[in-house]
Design an enzyme around this catalytic site. Sequence first.
Site: not given
Length: 338
Positions: A113, A135, A177, A213, A223, A227, A231, A234, A238, A251
Site C-alpha cells: 500500500r 501521476k 512539454e 507545473k 486533478e 490541474r 492535459n 494530450h 495520446h 510522446h
Amino acid sequence: MKITMRLGKRSYDIIVKEGSLGRIGQLANLARRVLVVSDTGVPEEYIRTVLAQCSAGVPVILQQGEGAKSLETFGTLLNVMYEHGFTRADTVLALGGGVVGDVAGFAASAYMRGIRFINCPTTTLAQIDSSVGGKTAVNLGGAKNVAGAFYQPSLVVADTDTLKTLTRRHFVNGLAEAVKAGLLLDETLFTRFEQENAEECITDIIARSIAAKQSVVERDEREKGLRAILNFGHTIGHAIESCEGLGGLYHGECVALGMLPMIEQPAVRRRVRSVYKKLGLPTQIRYDGDKIMEFIRHDKKQCADGSFAVVRLAQIGTSRIDKLSADQLRAMIREGIR
C-alpha cells in the site's frame, strides 16, 4: 537548484543540477533495500553510479520502450520486491525516462500500500514533466495510462548531465512539454524558445517548466479542476500515440501535434509552428481522423454524457476547458490534419 513541491505531508524536493546523480546517497537514505528500476536505453555507468550508493540495491533493467509500461512489468516489479523481502521501510528508485518513472512509481504506490519512491529522470521529457506531480500509470489495450495512481515521490533528482547522452530527437521530444508549459503559464518561457537556443539554457527551461507545473499541482494535486489544464495537447496527442502503436512518434511529438488544433488564434498557432520547426518537432498530423477518434473514445477525459473535455488556448497564458461533442472534436482533428 532546489524546488520544493509543497503538498503538506507529501511535500518533496526537486533537485535540478549537473552531477547530482552521484550525490543521491547524500540527498536520501539509501541504507536500505532499494529497487533500482532502469531500462536498456540508460547508460550502464548511470546504473552503476546509483547502485554504488545503495547498501542493498536490487537492479531491474527493463526493455526500452513503451511496451515496458504494462501490467506484466508492474507485476514483475511487485514480485521482485516480495522475493527480496522488501518492507515498507524500503525504497523504489526509478532511473530513466517517463516509462520507467511511471511503472516504477505505480509499483511503489501498490507494494504494501505504498513505499518510498525516488525518481531520477534521465531524459528531457521526464525532467521537464513526467517525474513531477505524482501521476503514475501503465497502458492497457494499446491505450495510454488507463491504469494508475496519484503517488508523489519522496525526492526527484534531475541530473542535467544525463541529457548529454540523448540523441537530438530524444532531447527535442521533451521540449514539447516545456513549450506547453510556456503557452499555458509562462509567456517568458515560450519566448525563450523563439529567441534563444534551447540547448544553451536547458537548466533554466527545466526549472521554469517545473515551477509552472508546481504552481498548478500545489493547488490541485489530484486533478479535480485546475490541474486538468496540464492535459493541453494530450487528448489528441495520446490518440495519435496509440495510432502509432505506442512505438512510432514519441510522446512529446504527439503532444506537440495535439496542441495545434486547440490553439484558437491563428497568429499564435503560426508562432508555435515556427518554434516546432526551429526545434525539429512535427507540425502536421498525418493520421486518419476517424482512427484518432476511436482511441479518444477510450480516453479518461470522455465525460459521462459522451462529450469530451479538452483544453483550449485562447491566447498565451489564457486557457479553458471546453466540453465538445464527438462531431466538434472530429472537425477540429480534421482541421489539424490539413
